[in-house]
Design an enzyme around this catalytic site. Structure first.
Site, mmCIF file in Angstrom:
data_model
loop_
_atom_site.group_PDB
_atom_site.id
_atom_site.type_symbol
_atom_site.label_atom_id
_atom_site.label_comp_id
_atom_site.label_asym_id
_atom_site.label_seq_id
_atom_site.Cartn_x
_atom_site.Cartn_y
_atom_site.Cartn_z
ATOM 1 N N TYR A 13 -19.973 -27.513 -44.914
ATOM 2 C CA TYR A 13 -20.517 -27.173 -43.588
ATOM 3 C C TYR A 13 -21.606 -28.164 -43.179
ATOM 4 C CZ TYR A 13 -22.303 -24.234 -39.788
ATOM 5 O OH TYR A 13 -22.689 -23.761 -38.556
HETATM 6 N N1 LIG Z 1 -23.605 -18.367 -35.709
HETATM 7 C C1 LIG Z 1 -24.528 -19.153 -36.206
HETATM 8 O O1 LIG Z 1 -25.498 -18.707 -36.845
HETATM 9 C C2 LIG Z 1 -24.440 -20.626 -35.989
HETATM 10 C C3 LIG Z 1 -25.553 -21.431 -36.277
HETATM 11 C C4 LIG Z 1 -25.462 -22.817 -36.078
HETATM 12 C C5 LIG Z 1 -24.287 -23.384 -35.595
HETATM 13 N N2 LIG Z 1 -23.222 -22.572 -35.337
HETATM 14 C C6 LIG Z 1 -21.977 -23.201 -34.876
HETATM 15 O O2 LIG Z 1 -21.642 -22.695 -33.609
HETATM 16 C C7 LIG Z 1 -20.231 -22.631 -33.474
HETATM 17 C C8 LIG Z 1 -19.806 -21.223 -33.069
HETATM 18 O O3 LIG Z 1 -20.228 -20.316 -34.037
HETATM 19 P P1 LIG Z 1 -19.974 -18.757 -33.855
HETATM 20 O O4 LIG Z 1 -21.037 -18.064 -34.617
HETATM 21 O O5 LIG Z 1 -19.771 -18.457 -32.413
HETATM 22 O O6 LIG Z 1 -18.580 -18.596 -34.651
HETATM 23 P P2 LIG Z 1 -17.466 -17.437 -34.578
HETATM 24 O O7 LIG Z 1 -17.973 -16.271 -33.824
HETATM 25 O O8 LIG Z 1 -16.959 -17.203 -35.960
HETATM 26 O O9 LIG Z 1 -16.320 -18.162 -33.745
HETATM 27 C C9 LIG Z 1 -15.629 -19.239 -34.294
HETATM 28 C C10 LIG Z 1 -14.581 -19.693 -33.301
HETATM 29 O O10 LIG Z 1 -13.868 -20.801 -33.879
HETATM 30 C C11 LIG Z 1 -12.488 -20.613 -33.606
HETATM 31 N N3 LIG Z 1 -11.674 -21.274 -34.618
HETATM 32 C C12 LIG Z 1 -11.846 -21.239 -35.969
HETATM 33 N N4 LIG Z 1 -10.858 -21.927 -36.574
HETATM 34 C C13 LIG Z 1 -10.059 -22.419 -35.578
HETATM 35 C C14 LIG Z 1 -8.879 -23.197 -35.550
HETATM 36 N N5 LIG Z 1 -8.294 -23.645 -36.679
HETATM 37 N N6 LIG Z 1 -8.329 -23.499 -34.345
HETATM 38 C C15 LIG Z 1 -8.881 -23.055 -33.214
HETATM 39 N N7 LIG Z 1 -10.006 -22.319 -33.171
HETATM 40 C C16 LIG Z 1 -10.585 -21.992 -34.334
HETATM 41 C C17 LIG Z 1 -12.291 -19.101 -33.631
HETATM 42 O O11 LIG Z 1 -11.177 -18.784 -32.843
HETATM 43 P P3 LIG Z 1 -9.866 -17.999 -33.383
HETATM 44 O O12 LIG Z 1 -10.257 -17.173 -34.554
HETATM 45 O O13 LIG Z 1 -9.374 -17.264 -32.202
HETATM 46 O O14 LIG Z 1 -8.981 -19.130 -33.744
HETATM 47 C C18 LIG Z 1 -13.564 -18.624 -32.961
HETATM 48 O O15 LIG Z 1 -13.386 -18.604 -31.572
HETATM 49 C C19 LIG Z 1 -19.639 -23.064 -34.812
HETATM 50 O O16 LIG Z 1 -19.275 -24.419 -34.742
HETATM 51 C C20 LIG Z 1 -20.796 -22.871 -35.773
HETATM 52 O O17 LIG Z 1 -20.712 -23.730 -36.881
HETATM 53 C C21 LIG Z 1 -23.266 -21.210 -35.514
#
Ligand SMILES: NC(=O)c1ccc[n+]([C@@H]2O[C@H](COP(=O)([O-])OP(=O)(O)OC[C@H]3O[C@@H](n4cnc5c(N)ncnc54)[C@H](OP(=O)(O)O)[C@@H]3O)[C@@H](O)[C@H]2O)c1
Length: 244
Positions: A147
């Protein structure tokens, strides 16, 4: 300000991406929502008054990028939010798991931006926002090798893409949140509620994680002309967590 703008959002089916897609629809934008979850894509369609185009697509299908994105209109914005987390200490290192995460978190956004640029889908003034993280460039965490590597790579890519695309007035920036209250963060089942609460105490501003709407506000800023002279940058949003 984003009314009638065409903005593609990956990860639009959950968490930050879903909230961003909803926010953009509320602002009158035309949203191209990419994700795999059909019910979530249908929800976005239902609330869009015809302004959402949904693409059910697995972003690791790199060979299909050209065909999949060929039908898109020229874009004013791209938000790459799709991503997965990991918890794999080095002693359990699995090349397969590592490669899977790198494919989704790192290769997919890079390949997407490259394909959109190649296909002439990025208008002058387009803003690209890559969801990176404080992990990788600002801090480490045991178990997060893939990650942290993937997110640090995005910050490097943003600098290169910013320079390559500046001639077309396309901007590329990274947003680096600390922990955000989303399904991805809450779903980390190896972290107990007690540990989560204790972790929140380490965030100086309010002893909490970021709210999704705070992250969405930063994405909206980076997409809009309010940030028109920012490119290749890393916008940290961590409630002071990484301050020395
Ligand atoms: N949450 C945090 O604390 C945090 C902190 C820092 C950075 N981030 C970053 O912010 C971004 C969003 O995080 P989040 O918390 O909103 O994550 P999340 O709620 O788990 O959502 C992840 C998204 O990625 C999509 N995804 C995963 N694998 C995929 C694939 N193979 N093809 C197409 N889509 C895919 C999922 O869609 P489907 O399941 O429908 O495919 C889902 O819409 C990520 O890049 C994460 O690393 C998050």
């Amino acid at each position: 300000m984003l009314k009638n703008k065409h903005i593609l959002v990956t990860g639009a089916t959950s968490g930050i991406g879903y909230a961003t897609a909803c926010d953009l629809l509320d602002a009158g934008a035309q949203v191209i929502a990419v994700g795999r979850s059909q019910p979530r894509l249908a929800e976005l369609s239902a609330r869009s008054e015809g302004r959402a185009k949904t693409l059910a697509f697995d972003l690791t299908r790199f060979a299909e990028y050209r065909e999949t994105f060929a039908g898109l209109p020229a874009l004013d914005g791209v938000v790459c939010s799709a991503g997965i987390a990991d918890s794999n200490p080095l002693r359990f290192f699995s090349l397969e798991k590592y490669q899977r995460l790198i494919d989704i978190n790192q290769t997919a956004p890079i390949a997407l931006v490259a394909e959109l640029a190649r296909a002439g889908k990025l208008r002058g003034g387009t803003s690209i926002v890559l969801l990176a993280s404080i992990l990788g460039t600002r801090m480490g965490r045991p178990g997060a090798a893939a990650y942290a590597t993937s997110k640090a790579a995005l910050t490097g890519f943003a600098k290169v893409a910013a320079l390559e695309l500046a001639g077309k007035l396309v901007r590329v920036n990274c947003l680096l949140p600390g922990m955000v209250d989303t399904e991805l963060a809450a779903g980390q089942t190896e972290v107990s509620q007690e540990a989560r609460q204790a972790d929140m105490q380490r965030y100086p501003l309010g002893k909490r994680y970021a709210k999704v709407e705070e992250v969405v506000a930063a994405i909206r800023f980076l997409l809009s002309s309010e940030s028109s002279f920012m490119t290749g940058q890393e916008l940290v949003m961590d409630g002071g967590f990484c301050l020395p």
